[in-house]
Design a protein around this motif. Structure first.
Motif, PDB file in Angstrom:
ATOM      1  N   PHE A   1     120.165  29.903 -32.906  1.00 49.80           N
ATOM      2  CA  PHE A   1     120.536  29.010 -31.803  1.00 49.80           C
ATOM      3  C   PHE A   1     120.192  29.654 -30.460  1.00 49.80           C
ATOM      4  O   PHE A   1     119.653  29.005 -29.566  1.00 49.80           O
ATOM      5  CB  PHE A   1     122.033  28.687 -31.879  1.00 49.80           C
ATOM      6  N   THR A   2     120.515  30.948 -30.320  1.00 52.11           N
ATOM      7  CA  THR A   2     120.237  31.668 -29.072  1.00 52.11           C
ATOM      8  C   THR A   2     118.742  31.657 -28.772  1.00 52.11           C
ATOM      9  O   THR A   2     118.325  31.363 -27.643  1.00 52.11           O
ATOM     10  CB  THR A   2     120.726  33.129 -29.167  1.00 52.11           C
ATOM     11  N   TRP A   3     117.932  31.988 -29.809  1.00 49.30           N
ATOM     12  CA  TRP A   3     116.486  32.007 -29.593  1.00 49.30           C
ATOM     13  C   TRP A   3     115.964  30.615 -29.222  1.00 49.30           C
ATOM     14  O   TRP A   3     115.180  30.456 -28.278  1.00 49.30           O
ATOM     15  CB  TRP A   3     115.744  32.529 -30.825  1.00 49.30           C
ATOM     16  N   ALA A   4     116.398  29.585 -29.973  1.00 49.99           N
ATOM     17  CA  ALA A   4     115.947  28.214 -29.693  1.00 49.99           C
ATOM     18  C   ALA A   4     116.320  27.813 -28.269  1.00 49.99           C
ATOM     19  O   ALA A   4     115.528  27.194 -27.547  1.00 49.99           O
ATOM     20  CB  ALA A   4     116.555  27.246 -30.704  1.00 49.99           C
ATOM     21  N   LEU A   5     117.540  28.199 -27.845  1.00 55.20           N
ATOM     22  CA  LEU A   5     118.013  27.856 -26.498  1.00 55.20           C
ATOM     23  C   LEU A   5     117.132  28.501 -25.427  1.00 55.20           C
ATOM     24  O   LEU A   5     116.684  27.831 -24.491  1.00 55.20           O
ATOM     25  CB  LEU A   5     119.474  28.307 -26.336  1.00 55.20           C
ATOM     26  N   PHE A   6     116.856  29.810 -25.576  1.00 57.37           N
ATOM     27  CA  PHE A   6     116.058  30.509 -24.562  1.00 57.37           C
ATOM     28  C   PHE A   6     114.595  30.073 -24.595  1.00 57.37           C
ATOM     29  O   PHE A   6     113.965  29.928 -23.543  1.00 57.37           O
ATOM     30  CB  PHE A   6     116.178  32.024 -24.738  1.00 57.37           C
ATOM     31  N   HIS A   7     114.056  29.890 -25.805  1.00 61.52           N
ATOM     32  CA  HIS A   7     112.669  29.445 -25.896  1.00 61.52           C
ATOM     33  C   HIS A   7     112.499  28.072 -25.235  1.00 61.52           C
ATOM     34  O   HIS A   7     111.567  27.844 -24.466  1.00 61.52           O
ATOM     35  CB  HIS A   7     112.217  29.381 -27.362  1.00 61.52           C
TER      36      HIS A   7
ATOM     37  N   ALA B   1     104.024  33.761 -22.202  1.00 61.26           N
ATOM     38  CA  ALA B   1     105.262  34.199 -21.549  1.00 61.26           C
ATOM     39  C   ALA B   1     106.470  33.469 -22.130  1.00 61.26           C
ATOM     40  O   ALA B   1     107.554  34.052 -22.257  1.00 61.26           O
ATOM     41  CB  ALA B   1     105.180  33.967 -20.041  1.00 61.26           C
ATOM     42  N   THR B   2     106.276  32.215 -22.497  1.00 64.97           N
ATOM     43  CA  THR B   2     107.357  31.451 -23.128  1.00 64.97           C
ATOM     44  C   THR B   2     107.760  32.097 -24.449  1.00 64.97           C
ATOM     45  O   THR B   2     108.950  32.312 -24.725  1.00 64.97           O
ATOM     46  CB  THR B   2     106.907  30.003 -23.391  1.00 64.97           C
ATOM     47  N   LEU B   3     106.757  32.417 -25.268  1.00 65.55           N
ATOM     48  CA  LEU B   3     107.019  33.003 -26.587  1.00 65.55           C
ATOM     49  C   LEU B   3     107.697  34.367 -26.453  1.00 65.55           C
ATOM     50  O   LEU B   3     108.746  34.625 -27.059  1.00 65.55           O
ATOM     51  CB  LEU B   3     105.707  33.133 -27.360  1.00 65.55           C
ATOM     52  N   ILE B   4     107.108  35.227 -25.615  1.00 60.32           N
ATOM     53  CA  ILE B   4     107.634  36.592 -25.459  1.00 60.32           C
ATOM     54  C   ILE B   4     108.987  36.562 -24.753  1.00 60.32           C
ATOM     55  O   ILE B   4     109.934  37.236 -25.171  1.00 60.32           O
ATOM     56  CB  ILE B   4     106.613  37.466 -24.693  1.00 60.32           C
ATOM     57  N   GLY B   5     109.070  35.750 -23.698  1.00 63.49           N
ATOM     58  CA  GLY B   5     110.317  35.654 -22.929  1.00 63.49           C
ATOM     59  C   GLY B   5     111.482  35.153 -23.768  1.00 63.49           C
ATOM     60  O   GLY B   5     112.617  35.625 -23.624  1.00 63.49           O
ATOM     61  N   GLY B   6     111.203  34.198 -24.657  1.00 66.56           N
ATOM     62  CA  GLY B   6     112.257  33.659 -25.518  1.00 66.56           C
ATOM     63  C   GLY B   6     112.843  34.726 -26.421  1.00 66.56           C
ATOM     64  O   GLY B   6     114.066  34.858 -26.539  1.00 66.56           O
ATOM     65  N   PHE B   7     111.959  35.515 -27.054  1.00 66.47           N
ATOM     66  CA  PHE B   7     112.430  36.604 -27.923  1.00 66.47           C
ATOM     67  C   PHE B   7     113.125  37.682 -27.099  1.00 66.47           C
ATOM     68  O   PHE B   7     114.179  38.195 -27.491  1.00 66.47           O
ATOM     69  CB  PHE B   7     111.261  37.205 -28.703  1.00 66.47           C
TER      70      PHE B   7
ATOM     71  N   ILE C   1     117.038  38.987 -27.499  1.00 65.09           N
ATOM     72  CA  ILE C   1     117.394  40.361 -27.868  1.00 65.09           C
ATOM     73  C   ILE C   1     118.291  40.991 -26.802  1.00 65.09           C
ATOM     74  O   ILE C   1     119.293  41.651 -27.126  1.00 65.09           O
ATOM     75  CB  ILE C   1     116.116  41.193 -28.106  1.00 65.09           C
ATOM     76  N   VAL C   2     117.960  40.737 -25.517  1.00 70.47           N
ATOM     77  CA  VAL C   2     118.772  41.296 -24.430  1.00 70.47           C
ATOM     78  C   VAL C   2     120.201  40.751 -24.503  1.00 70.47           C
ATOM     79  O   VAL C   2     121.179  41.512 -24.450  1.00 70.47           O
ATOM     80  CB  VAL C   2     118.140  40.977 -23.052  1.00 70.47           C
TER      81      VAL C   2
END
Lengths: 136, 129
Positions: free
Chosen positions: A82-88, A116-122, A126-127
């Motif tokens: 959920f967190t990853w989907a939300l940030f992505h 940047a979307t892909l990397i930023g989401g992950f 993680i942060v």
């Protein structure tokens, strides 16, 4: 357009949206697909938020059931997804707002923004999970 | 006009039955408005959840009963559910045709409405009891 295209009477077939099989995969296309998938996942994921709020509005025993699930391995896995989907979806949404405003559409930049979307989401996922484990 | 010298039909006659344009931009507009609202609201929501991780049942309720977290949560839930209802609507019209499209659209709206009602009720109940 030829005038014969607009014959009266029954509708002629309308163009269908998914054209996935007729174009080779590009980064912007891949991120467009992932944006839709994460959006659909969040649609289901909001049930988790509803469960949390309803449990917290009920008694302590009801909340313990939710608490037990979210702290289980499956619960953490779902929350991580959920967190990853939300940030992505968040970063992808900002990217779409920028594009819709007419900026960032040129060749190198649009692919950089998709990456940047892909990397930023992950990265944000993680942060935030790192902070989450640090504070509790 | 000059492109169709032999066409007796008006521009309206030529575009009828080609699909709806009436309120087509309304959905797109509200997707954008809610998406802009959701940028700061999502940051606030994640911040709130990180804060709640440390708390037990009573702590969670006490935090959610405070005005700023409660208002933030209500705004996030309402903007988010309107946004996801519109997003799912565009997925439905892309992939589902015919009669089942109408059922899917109705189910989408009813699901979103019920979810919004449940979240708002629960949040207000925490805040006021």
């Amino acid at each position: 357009m030829a005038s014969s295209d607009a014959l009266p009477g029954p509708r002629r077939p309308r163009p269908l949206s998914p054209h996935l099989s007729v174009y080779r995969l590009t980064m912007t296309m891949a991120m467009s697909i992932v944006h839709r998938i994460t959006g659909a996942a969040l649609y289901v994921g909001v049930l988790l938020l509803a469960w949390f709020l309803i449990a917290a509005s009920a008694d302590a025993a009801t909340f313990a059931v939710f608490s037990g699930f979210i702290q289980s391995f499956i619960g953490r896995l779902v929350l991580f997804g959920f967190t990853w989907a939300l940030f992505h979806h968040l970063i992808g949404g900002i990217r779409h707002i920028v594009w819709d405003s007419g900026y960032g559409l040129d060749a190198p930049l649009r692919d950089q923004m998709a990456w940047a979307t892909l990397i930023g989401g992950f990265a944000l996922t993680i942060v935030v999970w790192g902070v989450g484990y640090a504070v509790r | 006009m000059a492109e169709h010298p032999s066409d007796l039909r008006t521009p309206l006659g030529r575009v009828r039955f080609l699909g709806a344009a009436r309120t087509g931009t309304t959905d797109a507009w509200f997707v954008h408005v809610t998406s802009i609202a959701l940028i700061p609201l999502t940051v606030g929501f994640v911040w709130l959840i990180l804060d709640l991780l440390r708390k037990d049942y009573n702590g969670v309720r006490a935090e959610l009963a405070r005005p700023i977290p409660a208002i933030l949560l209500l705004a996030f839930v309402l903007a988010g559910i309107v946004h996801m209802e519109l997003g799912m609507r565009s997925i439905i019209v892309d992939y589902i045709n015919g009669q089942s499209r109408a059922w899917a659209l109705a189910a989408n709206t009813l699901f979103a409405a019920l979810l919004a009602l449940a979240c708002v009720y629960a949040t207000l109940r925490i805040a006021f009891t």
